[in-house]
Scaffold this motif. Structure first.
Motif, PDB file in Angstrom:
ATOM      1  N   VAL A 246       0.688  -1.075  -0.209  1.00  0.00           N
ATOM      2  CA  VAL A 246       0.144   0.014  -0.021  1.00  0.00           C
ATOM      3  C   VAL A 246       0.759   1.296   0.032  1.00  0.00           C
ATOM      4  CG1 VAL A 246      -1.540   1.285   1.176  1.00  0.00           C
ATOM      5  CG2 VAL A 246      -2.066  -1.081   1.081  1.00  0.00           C
ATOM      6  N   VAL A 247       0.636   2.293  -0.974  1.00  0.00           N
ATOM      7  CA  VAL A 247       1.363   3.457  -0.608  1.00  0.00           C
ATOM      8  C   VAL A 247       0.236   4.558  -0.393  1.00  0.00           C
ATOM      9  CG1 VAL A 247       1.942   5.262  -2.433  1.00  0.00           C
ATOM     10  CG2 VAL A 247       2.444   2.988  -3.128  1.00  0.00           C
ATOM     11  N   PRO A 248       0.506   5.345   0.687  1.00  0.00           N
ATOM     12  CA  PRO A 248      -0.332   6.327   1.357  1.00  0.00           C
ATOM     13  C   PRO A 248      -0.595   7.504   0.624  1.00  0.00           C
ATOM     14  CG  PRO A 248       2.032   6.483   2.254  1.00  0.00           C
ATOM     15  CD  PRO A 248       1.938   5.293   1.248  1.00  0.00           C
ATOM     16  N   ALA A 249      -1.232   7.226  -0.766  1.00  0.00           N
ATOM     17  CA  ALA A 249      -1.588   8.213  -1.515  1.00  0.00           C
ATOM     18  C   ALA A 249      -2.831   7.772  -2.241  1.00  0.00           C
ATOM     19  CB  ALA A 249      -0.460   8.544  -2.663  1.00  0.00           C
ATOM     20  N   PRO A 250      -3.709   8.972  -3.098  1.00  0.00           N
ATOM     21  CA  PRO A 250      -5.053   8.321  -3.872  1.00  0.00           C
ATOM     22  C   PRO A 250      -4.379   7.396  -4.885  1.00  0.00           C
ATOM     23  CG  PRO A 250      -4.910  10.790  -3.452  1.00  0.00           C
ATOM     24  CD  PRO A 250      -3.494  10.240  -3.063  1.00  0.00           C
ATOM     25  N   ALA A 251      -5.317   6.399  -5.031  1.00  0.00           N
ATOM     26  CA  ALA A 251      -5.123   5.524  -6.112  1.00  0.00           C
ATOM     27  C   ALA A 251      -5.105   6.070  -7.624  1.00  0.00           C
ATOM     28  CB  ALA A 251      -6.279   4.358  -6.150  1.00  0.00           C
TER      29      ALA A 251
ATOM     30  N   GLU B 142      -5.498  -0.529  -6.711  1.00  0.00           N
ATOM     31  CA  GLU B 142      -6.798  -0.441  -5.992  1.00  0.00           C
ATOM     32  C   GLU B 142      -6.971   0.575  -4.964  1.00  0.00           C
ATOM     33  OE1 GLU B 142      -7.235  -4.425  -4.812  1.00  0.00           O
ATOM     34  OE2 GLU B 142      -7.458  -5.106  -6.958  1.00  0.00           O
ATOM     35  N   GLU B 143      -8.164   0.751  -4.914  1.00  0.00           N
ATOM     36  CA  GLU B 143      -8.433   1.830  -3.687  1.00  0.00           C
ATOM     37  C   GLU B 143      -8.062   0.940  -2.424  1.00  0.00           C
ATOM     38  OE1 GLU B 143      -9.078   4.924  -3.753  1.00  0.00           O
ATOM     39  OE2 GLU B 143      -9.454   5.297  -5.769  1.00  0.00           O
ATOM     40  N   ALA B 144      -7.693   1.565  -1.441  1.00  0.00           N
ATOM     41  CA  ALA B 144      -7.339   0.852  -0.083  1.00  0.00           C
ATOM     42  C   ALA B 144      -7.577   1.790   0.943  1.00  0.00           C
ATOM     43  CB  ALA B 144      -6.053   0.238   0.083  1.00  0.00           C
ATOM     44  N   PRO B 145      -7.974   1.426   2.203  1.00  0.00           N
ATOM     45  CA  PRO B 145      -8.268   2.238   3.298  1.00  0.00           C
ATOM     46  C   PRO B 145      -7.088   3.465   3.588  1.00  0.00           C
ATOM     47  CG  PRO B 145      -9.082   0.164   3.903  1.00  0.00           C
ATOM     48  CD  PRO B 145      -8.483  -0.014   2.643  1.00  0.00           C
ATOM     49  N   ALA B 146      -5.767   2.775   3.676  1.00  0.00           N
ATOM     50  CA  ALA B 146      -4.748   3.754   3.899  1.00  0.00           C
ATOM     51  C   ALA B 146      -4.188   4.255   2.594  1.00  0.00           C
ATOM     52  CB  ALA B 146      -3.565   2.626   4.468  1.00  0.00           C
ATOM     53  N   GLY B 147      -4.843   4.131   1.462  1.00  0.00           N
ATOM     54  CA  GLY B 147      -4.171   4.763   0.149  1.00  0.00           C
ATOM     55  C   GLY B 147      -4.638   4.127  -0.930  1.00  0.00           C
TER      56      GLY B 147
END
Length: 118
Positions: A10-15, A59-64
């Motif tokens: 996960v990357v902490p930024a918008p998908a 993909e969208e993820a809760p943390a980014g």
């Protein structure tokens, strides 16, 4: 097509932003014979040589944004030799994971993904 390795993170930024950064980085690679992009599905692929296909989805993820990378054996001849050759190069899966981790770090940096990944 046979799946050889799958890694994700996960990357902490918008998908949408992560997808754009990843696409720019992959497109900028010096050897990029078979580049595919489907922005609607946030899907990227690179295919080259006689056996390699790397696919990425964002993909969208809760943390980014969750980035998933899969490496496939797409050989149409001597398909049996790919796993054998990769076993001779012990650590193939680990090298894929290490490269993916570096890429994820690049994508997470402000302005990330601007340099060629590798």
């Amino acid at each position: 097509m046979k799946l050889l390795v799958e890694v994700s993170g996960v990357v902490p930024a918008p998908a949408a932003e992560v997808f754009t950064r990843l696409a720019e980085s992959l497109r900028a690679q010096p050897y990029n014979p078979g580049f595919e992009m489907d922005a609607e599905r946030r899907f990227l692929a690179q295919q080259g040589g006689w056996w390699y296909r790397g696919e990425y989805t964002v993909e969208e993820a809760p943390a980014g944004a969750r980035v998933i990378h899969r490496v496939y054996n797409v050989a149409t001849w001597s398909r049996w030799a790919v796993p054998l050759a990769n076993r001779f190069f012990v650590g193939f899966a680990e090298r894929v994971a290490e490269g993916f981790d570096r890429m994820m770090g690049d994508l997470a940096r402000p302005g990330g993904g601007r340099r060629t990944l590798g």
